[in-house]
Structure formats: structure tokens, C-alpha cells
Write a protein that holds these residues in place. Structure first.
Motif, short mmCIF file in Angstrom:
data_model
loop_
_atom_site.label_atom_id
_atom_site.label_comp_id
_atom_site.label_asym_id
_atom_site.label_seq_id
_atom_site.Cartn_x
_atom_site.Cartn_y
_atom_site.Cartn_z
N MET A 163 0.82 -1.20 0.00
CA MET A 163 0.00 0.00 0.00
C MET A 163 0.86 1.26 0.00
N LYS A 164 2.04 1.18 0.58
CA LYS A 164 2.96 2.31 0.53
C LYS A 164 3.37 2.57 -0.93
N TYR A 165 3.59 1.48 -1.67
CA TYR A 165 3.93 1.65 -3.09
C TYR A 165 2.72 2.17 -3.87
N ASP A 166 1.55 1.62 -3.58
CA ASP A 166 0.34 2.05 -4.29
C ASP A 166 0.09 3.54 -4.09
N SER A 167 0.45 4.05 -2.92
CA SER A 167 0.24 5.48 -2.64
C SER A 167 1.16 6.36 -3.47
N GLN A 168 2.20 5.78 -4.07
CA GLN A 168 3.03 6.53 -4.99
C GLN A 168 2.34 6.72 -6.34
N VAL A 169 1.37 5.85 -6.62
CA VAL A 169 0.62 5.92 -7.88
C VAL A 169 -0.66 6.72 -7.67
N TYR A 170 -1.43 6.35 -6.65
CA TYR A 170 -2.64 7.08 -6.28
C TYR A 170 -2.28 7.94 -5.06
N THR A 171 -1.78 9.11 -5.34
CA THR A 171 -1.14 9.91 -4.29
C THR A 171 -2.11 10.44 -3.24
N GLU A 195 13.47 -4.92 -4.92
CA GLU A 195 14.87 -4.56 -5.10
C GLU A 195 15.42 -4.13 -3.74
N ALA A 196 16.43 -4.84 -3.27
CA ALA A 196 17.02 -4.56 -1.95
C ALA A 196 15.95 -4.55 -0.86
N GLY A 197 15.02 -5.50 -0.94
CA GLY A 197 13.99 -5.62 0.07
C GLY A 197 12.86 -4.62 -0.03
N LYS A 198 12.84 -3.83 -1.07
CA LYS A 198 11.83 -2.78 -1.23
C LYS A 198 10.97 -3.10 -2.45
N ILE A 199 9.65 -2.89 -2.33
CA ILE A 199 8.74 -3.12 -3.46
C ILE A 199 8.92 -2.02 -4.50
N VAL A 200 9.15 -2.43 -5.75
CA VAL A 200 9.32 -1.47 -6.85
C VAL A 200 8.27 -1.68 -7.94
N GLY A 201 7.31 -2.56 -7.66
CA GLY A 201 6.22 -2.78 -8.60
C GLY A 201 5.37 -3.96 -8.17
N TYR A 202 4.16 -4.05 -8.71
CA TYR A 202 3.30 -5.19 -8.42
C TYR A 202 2.27 -5.33 -9.53
N GLY A 203 1.64 -6.49 -9.59
CA GLY A 203 0.58 -6.71 -10.57
C GLY A 203 -0.22 -7.94 -10.20
N SER A 204 -1.38 -8.09 -10.81
CA SER A 204 -2.23 -9.24 -10.51
C SER A 204 -2.68 -9.93 -11.79
N ASN A 217 -3.92 -3.87 -13.16
CA ASN A 217 -3.14 -2.97 -12.31
C ASN A 217 -1.69 -3.41 -12.15
N ILE A 218 -0.94 -3.42 -13.25
CA ILE A 218 0.49 -3.71 -13.14
C ILE A 218 1.23 -2.39 -13.11
N PHE A 219 1.80 -2.08 -11.97
CA PHE A 219 2.52 -0.83 -11.74
C PHE A 219 4.00 -1.15 -11.54
N GLY A 220 4.86 -0.25 -11.97
CA GLY A 220 6.29 -0.48 -11.78
C GLY A 220 7.11 0.76 -12.03
N ASP A 221 8.32 0.77 -11.47
CA ASP A 221 9.21 1.92 -11.60
C ASP A 221 9.73 2.10 -13.02
N ASN A 222 9.85 0.98 -13.78
CA ASN A 222 10.38 1.06 -15.13
C ASN A 222 9.99 -0.21 -15.89
N GLU A 223 10.35 -0.25 -17.17
CA GLU A 223 9.95 -1.39 -18.01
C GLU A 223 10.61 -2.69 -17.57
N ASP A 224 11.82 -2.63 -17.02
CA ASP A 224 12.48 -3.85 -16.55
C ASP A 224 11.69 -4.49 -15.41
#
Length: 291
Positions: A163-171, A195-204, A217-224
Motif C-alpha cells: 500500500m505504501k507503493y500504491d500510494s506513490q501511484v494514487y497519491t 529490489e534490496a527488500g523494497k517493493i518497486v512494482g506489483y501486478g495481478s 493494475n500492473i505498476f512499476g518503476d520502469n519497463e524492466d
């Protein structure tokens, strides 16, 4: 098929036996809708679905009003049986939706051909437009690939970080209740990229009828990150499996699924009072069901 006029229609709450008609009408219109979606809606509000029934009490139309947040309503599943359109049944359902929503911010996803109608009926704010696709899993997608990011199935202990990551998308919009509803059940799996124990994307990914699947809802920091998530979710499926998804029009297809086929369908997100802002750079795969 019976001949029905708006004067013969009754608006009522749905009953479990009505859902088969909703799925039938959705399939006729090639909607990305399944029992998975219906059950997710009912977790938010067991009475979300409204029915237009004929004189024999058979459903001829539907609409959904979902209380997705304390001050936000989502309109979905707005459909009238194909042979009964342009008879005023849709207007009855529209009125029922507005009455149930009351004085709240309303969100909907409509076809571009309907955008002008929605604007004139009080939905002037638009967000991103999505294009529908389908991809077939092939042998190349099932090969082992090394990624920079570690991908895992979502566990209960990960929810705060998710949810912390999701709040970066839905601010400015808390989607905890919403995602809890959609990420529950045997027909869905959620993958997270770390990455290094931190969520950088998710999807279902969820199971649909006829052995097909859908991505949401596939969100991520970059294409990789997106490539890693897609491999996690799709490489385990049998070769030949068809997977449906939606992407914002300005996003390029990730290399992993560049053989995808466009479906001749688009949708645009619209609001009646306040446009819910998102960080669109992180949105790679969208959905016409959750906001």
C-alpha cells in the motif's frame, strides 16, 4: 427474445440467479468481465448491482454502484441487452445509479464514443485512455530469464509495503479496501517485484472462463520491473493460453509481450466532480474496474 419497453421495466436489487444474465450480456459485448470481478464488487458492497427486469422478472439490463472509498463511487457493469437498446431502459438504470450515488465523486470508464454523452451528463473530467489487448503465451515466454528484480507472490506481511507503493501511484486516494477486495480468492494471484527488500512494482493475474486469464493494475518503476512481473505471472501458464489486458495509450508494449494483438476497444476514465490524480509514469497496465 421478448419485446420490452421501458414502461414494463422494474428496477430492483440483483439476486444471485441474475448474475448468469450479466455474464451472458457481457460476453456478447466482449467485455473483460468475469465472476472474479463480480465477486470482488460484492466484497465491497453485497448490494452493488442493480437490475432492470422485464414483466416476467427476467433481467434485461444491469448497472453497478460500488462505494470504493468513503467519498468515491464507481459506476460499472452498465449494460442493456443488445436487442432492447434505445428504448429508455438505459435511462432508467442511469437514474437509479445517480440516486444511489448521491452527492459524491463518481468515476466511470466509458467507450470514447460515449464520452460526449457523459460530459453533457455531468462528467467533464477525464484521465487516461486505455487500449485493450490479448496475448497468447508462447514457448519463448516460458524460458528462464534472469532479472535484476526478485519477484514473489504477495503475502499478508507485505501488505503495508504494497500500500505504501500504491500510494506513490494514487497519491491522494487510499485503495486498501479496494485492493483487499480484488486481491482475494482462489482465482487471483498478486506478484510483487523487489529490489534490496523494497517493493518497486506489483501486478495481478486472475483466471477467466474458458481457460483464459486477465491482467490488472500492473505498476512499476520502469519497463524492466514490468518485464520481471510479466514473466513471473505468464511463464507458468500453459503454452497457447490467452491473456487479456489493458494499457494506457501512451505506454509502449513491453518486449516480453510485443506479439500481443490489439482489440478494437478502448475506454476512457471520467469523473463528475474531482479528477483523481495518478502518477501515470508508474501505471503500465490499467483496469476498467478499480480506481
Amino acid at each position: 427474445m421478448s419485446d420490452v419497453t421501458a414502461n414494463e421495466v422494474t428496477i430492483r436489487q440483483y439476486r444471485p440467479e441474475d448474475v448468469k444474465y450479466l455474464m451472458e450480456y457481457a460476453e456478447e459485448n466482449e467485455w473483460d468481465l468475469s465472476m472474479y470481478d463480480h465477486l470482488a464488487y460484492t466484497r465491497i458492497d453485497p448490494n452493488y448491482l442493480i437490475v432492470a427486469a422485464d414483466k416476467d422478472d427476467v433481467p434485461v439490463g444491469f448497472c453497478g454502484v460500488s462505494q470504493n472509498a468513503p467519498d468515491t463511487i464507481y459506476f460499472g457493469n452498465f449494460i442493456v441487452r443488445k436487442d432492447l437498446r434505445k428504448r429508455g431502459i438505459g435511462r432508467l438504470l442511469w437514474k437509479a445509479m445517480l440516486e444511489k450515488a448521491g452527492d459524491q465523486n463518481i468515476v466511470l470508464d466509458g467507450g470514447p464514443e460515449m464520452a460526449d454523452w457523459y460530459i453533457t451528463h455531468g462528467f467533464p473530467y477525464q484521465a487516461y485512455k486505455v487500449q485493450f489487448y490479448a496475448v497468447k503465451v508462447n514457448d519463448e515466454m516460458k524460458q528462464n530469464i534472469m532479472f535484476k528484480y526478485d519477484t514473489k507472490t504477495l503475502m499478508e506481511s507485505m501488505w503495508p509495503d504494497l500500500m505504501k507503493y500504491d500510494s506513490q501511484v494514487y497519491t491522494n486516494f487510499d485503495r486498501t479496501r479496494l485492493l483487499r477486495a480484488w486481491f482475494t480468492g482462489d482465482d487471483v494471484r498478486v506478484a510483487v517485484a523487489m529490489e534490496a527488500g523494497k517493493i518497486v512494482g506489483y501486478g495481478s493475474i486472475h483466471r477467466k472462463p474458458n481457460g483464459e486469464y486477465g491482467l490488472r493494475n500492473i505498476f512499476g518503476d520502469n519497463e524492466d520491473v514490468i518485464e520481471a512481473l510479466l514473466h513471473n505471472m505468464l511463464s507458468v501458464l500453459p503454452e497457447g493460453t490467452v491473456v487479456h489486458f489493458m494499457m494506457p495509450e501512451d505506454k509502449p508494449l513491453p518486449k516480453y509481450i510485443q506479439h500481443s494483438m490489439k482489440v478494437e476497444e478502448t475506454a476512457v476514465r471520467m469523473f463528475n466532480k474531482v479528477k483523481i490524480e495518478t502518477n501515470n509514469e508508474k501505471i503500465w497496465f490499467a483496469t476498467a474496474h478499480t480506481v
